[in-house]
Design an enzyme around this catalytic site. Structure first.
Site, PDB file in Angstrom:
ATOM      1  N   ASP A 134     -33.457 -10.656 -28.269  1.00 16.94           N
ATOM      2  CA  ASP A 134     -32.755 -10.086 -29.423  1.00 16.94           C
ATOM      3  C   ASP A 134     -31.934  -8.857 -29.017  1.00 16.94           C
ATOM      4  O   ASP A 134     -32.246  -8.187 -28.032  1.00 16.94           O
ATOM      5  CB  ASP A 134     -33.792  -9.708 -30.492  1.00 16.94           C
ATOM      6  CG  ASP A 134     -33.164  -9.537 -31.864  1.00 16.94           C
ATOM      7  OD1 ASP A 134     -32.008  -9.962 -32.061  1.00 16.94           O
ATOM      8  OD2 ASP A 134     -33.845  -8.974 -32.748  1.00 16.94           O
ATOM      9  N   GLY A 187     -26.038  -8.500 -30.477  1.00 15.66           N
ATOM     10  CA  GLY A 187     -25.040  -7.958 -31.410  1.00 15.66           C
ATOM     11  C   GLY A 187     -24.965  -6.443 -31.315  1.00 15.66           C
ATOM     12  O   GLY A 187     -23.879  -5.855 -31.237  1.00 15.66           O
ATOM     13  N   TRP A 245     -25.949  -4.572 -28.842  1.00 11.97           N
ATOM     14  CA  TRP A 245     -25.452  -4.207 -27.500  1.00 11.97           C
ATOM     15  C   TRP A 245     -23.921  -4.160 -27.525  1.00 11.97           C
ATOM     16  O   TRP A 245     -23.304  -3.231 -26.999  1.00 11.97           O
ATOM     17  CB  TRP A 245     -25.949  -5.239 -26.491  1.00 11.97           C
ATOM     18  CG  TRP A 245     -25.555  -4.999 -25.061  1.00 11.97           C
ATOM     19  CD1 TRP A 245     -26.279  -4.327 -24.123  1.00 11.97           C
ATOM     20  CD2 TRP A 245     -24.352  -5.444 -24.413  1.00 11.97           C
ATOM     21  NE1 TRP A 245     -25.597  -4.319 -22.921  1.00 11.97           N
ATOM     22  CE2 TRP A 245     -24.413  -5.001 -23.066  1.00 11.97           C
ATOM     23  CE3 TRP A 245     -23.232  -6.164 -24.828  1.00 11.97           C
ATOM     24  CZ2 TRP A 245     -23.406  -5.250 -22.141  1.00 11.97           C
ATOM     25  CZ3 TRP A 245     -22.229  -6.417 -23.911  1.00 11.97           C
ATOM     26  CH2 TRP A 245     -22.322  -5.964 -22.582  1.00 11.97           C
ATOM     27  N   HIS A 270     -23.220 -11.834 -26.927  1.00 17.41           N
ATOM     28  CA  HIS A 270     -23.861 -13.120 -26.629  1.00 17.41           C
ATOM     29  C   HIS A 270     -23.509 -13.577 -25.209  1.00 17.41           C
ATOM     30  O   HIS A 270     -24.333 -14.158 -24.515  1.00 17.41           O
ATOM     31  CB  HIS A 270     -23.457 -14.181 -27.657  1.00 17.41           C
ATOM     32  CG  HIS A 270     -23.987 -13.891 -29.035  1.00 17.41           C
ATOM     33  ND1 HIS A 270     -25.299 -13.522 -29.248  1.00 17.41           N
ATOM     34  CD2 HIS A 270     -23.392 -13.901 -30.261  1.00 17.41           C
ATOM     35  CE1 HIS A 270     -25.484 -13.319 -30.552  1.00 17.41           C
ATOM     36  NE2 HIS A 270     -24.346 -13.532 -31.176  1.00 17.41           N
ATOM     37  N   LEU A 317     -41.089 -23.255 -11.732  1.00 16.71           N
ATOM     38  CA  LEU A 317     -41.122 -22.590 -13.040  1.00 16.71           C
ATOM     39  C   LEU A 317     -40.795 -23.612 -14.114  1.00 16.71           C
ATOM     40  O   LEU A 317     -39.803 -24.346 -14.009  1.00 16.71           O
ATOM     41  CB  LEU A 317     -40.078 -21.460 -13.088  1.00 16.71           C
ATOM     42  CG  LEU A 317     -39.854 -20.817 -14.458  1.00 16.71           C
ATOM     43  CD1 LEU A 317     -41.014 -19.917 -14.850  1.00 16.71           C
ATOM     44  CD2 LEU A 317     -38.563 -19.998 -14.483  1.00 16.71           C
ATOM     45  N   LEU A 342     -42.058 -11.904 -35.420  1.00 21.13           N
ATOM     46  CA  LEU A 342     -41.959 -13.128 -34.626  1.00 21.13           C
ATOM     47  C   LEU A 342     -40.713 -13.935 -34.957  1.00 21.13           C
ATOM     48  O   LEU A 342     -40.300 -14.790 -34.168  1.00 21.13           O
ATOM     49  CB  LEU A 342     -43.192 -14.015 -34.863  1.00 21.13           C
ATOM     50  CG  LEU A 342     -44.466 -13.630 -34.127  1.00 21.13           C
ATOM     51  CD1 LEU A 342     -45.610 -14.556 -34.534  1.00 21.13           C
ATOM     52  CD2 LEU A 342     -44.266 -13.723 -32.617  1.00 21.13           C
TER      53      LEU A 342
HETATM   54  C1  IPE Z   1     -34.631 -14.125 -33.424  1.00 20.49           C
HETATM   55  O1  IPE Z   1     -33.660 -13.144 -33.541  1.00 20.49           O
HETATM   56  C2  IPE Z   1     -34.041 -15.414 -32.939  1.00 20.49           C
HETATM   57  C3  IPE Z   1     -33.606 -15.434 -31.558  1.00 20.49           C
HETATM   58  C4  IPE Z   1     -33.725 -14.454 -30.711  1.00 20.49           C
HETATM   59  C5  IPE Z   1     -33.025 -16.669 -31.111  1.00 20.49           C
HETATM   60  P1  IPE Z   1     -32.904 -12.853 -34.932  1.00 20.49           P
HETATM   61  O2  IPE Z   1     -31.971 -11.746 -34.688  1.00 20.49           O
HETATM   62  O3  IPE Z   1     -32.356 -14.114 -35.472  1.00 20.49           O
HETATM   63  O4  IPE Z   1     -34.134 -12.402 -35.854  1.00 20.49           O
HETATM   64  P2  IPE Z   1     -34.151 -11.574 -37.199  1.00 20.49           P
HETATM   65  O5  IPE Z   1     -33.046 -12.089 -38.072  1.00 20.49           O
HETATM   66  O6  IPE Z   1     -33.921 -10.141 -36.829  1.00 20.49           O
HETATM   67  O7  IPE Z   1     -35.529 -11.779 -37.750  1.00 20.49           O
HETATM   68  C1  IPE Z   2     -29.992 -12.343 -30.319  1.00 20.39           C
HETATM   69  O1  IPE Z   2     -29.134 -11.301 -30.597  1.00 20.39           O
HETATM   70  C2  IPE Z   2     -29.273 -13.663 -30.153  1.00 20.39           C
HETATM   71  C3  IPE Z   2     -29.571 -14.627 -31.205  1.00 20.39           C
HETATM   72  C4  IPE Z   2     -30.345 -14.428 -32.228  1.00 20.39           C
HETATM   73  C5  IPE Z   2     -28.953 -15.923 -31.076  1.00 20.39           C
HETATM   74  P1  IPE Z   2     -28.638 -10.969 -32.070  1.00 20.39           P
HETATM   75  O2  IPE Z   2     -27.352 -11.676 -32.295  1.00 20.39           O
HETATM   76  O3  IPE Z   2     -29.684 -11.267 -33.074  1.00 20.39           O
HETATM   77  O4  IPE Z   2     -28.396  -9.410 -31.954  1.00 20.39           O
HETATM   78  P2  IPE Z   2     -28.633  -8.319 -33.070  1.00 20.39           P
HETATM   79  O5  IPE Z   2     -30.043  -8.458 -33.558  1.00 20.39           O
HETATM   80  O6  IPE Z   2     -27.633  -8.589 -34.158  1.00 20.39           O
HETATM   81  O7  IPE Z   2     -28.400  -7.025 -32.379  1.00 20.39           O
HETATM   82 MG    MG Z   3     -31.140 -10.122 -33.948  1.00 19.41          MG
END
Ligand code: IPE
Ligand code: IPE
Ligand code: MG
Length: 237
Positions: free
Chosen positions: A19, A22, A24, A36, A130, A190
């Protein structure tokens, strides 16, 4: 190389909620898609570190069943990045003894990407260094729903339903439960990741955003894990 604390209790199965892509990007004044991209580039680094630390099974949360709620443009970018990562990294992963497995639903995933995933699974099926599970279009609840459906379709009787019967039809069938769940970017949830398999997982959260999560950060998580006392509801002597 700097002095490194000894790793003596490596978890069998590590799950990572990748996570913070975005945030970053936002921190750098870049579009989310750049985050991404950086996140996808980081995959190689962390997979190599997992091999180095002899983690046998790694499950990466790449796209959740809830991530479809994001703007179309972002979803499309994530699908393209996944396809490109498979195309560009597969040869190296295969040469390094990585076995790839997709966990999650097929429905909604672009056909071309699915074909790429199936090809990667077949090509790497005998590798043993792995086991890399890619949770893509994965949701823990959706997986339990499909598991129950499968059992009912097979005509299972109520008396035959037990935890093992359910575990055997989840998309993680045959894998040991996850021992350690790492979440980057600071959230303490989670988000529907491995909700059945994580019943007794140790949880580790770091504020580091996924694109910055490197070998040292993985090592920190593994060291934190080895200091945990796992009781599974019992008492440790
Ligand atoms: C969880 O991250 C899903 C993945 C890392 C693929 P999200 O950014 O979607 O989770 P929420 O919305 O903060 O719960
Ligand atoms: C995780 O990063 C990637 C996915 C969930 C696919 P995010 O896109 O959720 O990044 P944030 O949480 O907005 O920073
Ligand atoms: Mg996120």
């Amino acid at each position: 190389m700097s002095e490194q604390p000894a790793l003596y209790r490596v978890p069998q199965h590590v799950g990572i909620i990748m996570d913070g892509n975005g945030r970053w990007a936002q921190q750098r004044g870049l579009p989310r898609s750049a985050g991404h991209r950086a996140g996808t580039e980081n995959l190689r680094r962390v997979i190599e570190a997992a091999v180095e630390f002899a983690v046998p099974i790694l499950t990466l949360y790449a796209f959740s069943t809830e991530n479809w709620k994001r703007p179309r443009q972002e979803v499309d970018a994530l699908m393209s990045l996944m396809s490109a990562a498979l195309r560009d990294e597969l040869g190296k992963l295969h040469a390094n003894g990585v076995r790839i497995r997709h966990i999650g639903a097929e429905q909604g995933v672009p056909r071309l990407l699915l074909t790429g995933i199936r090809h990667a699974e077949t090509l790497t099926q005998h590798n043993q260094r792995l086991q890399l599970n890619v949770a893509f279009n994965y949701g823990g609840r959706a997986d339990i729903v499909q598991a129950v459906r499968t059992l009912v379709e097979r005509g299972i009787s109520p008396a035959q339903i037990d935890e093992q019967a359910i575990a055997e039809v989840l998309s993680t069938a045959g894998l040991p439960d996850v021992d350690l769940i790492i979440r980057t970017a600071g959230e303490m949830r989670l988000s529907n990741f491995l909700i059945w398999e994580a019943a007794y997982a140790e949880y580790y959260s770091t504020v580091v955003y996924w694109p910055d999560f490197d070998r040292e950060e993985l090592l920190k998580a593994l060291l934190a894990y080895q200091a945990r006392e796992r009781r599974y509801g019992g008492l440790n002597q």
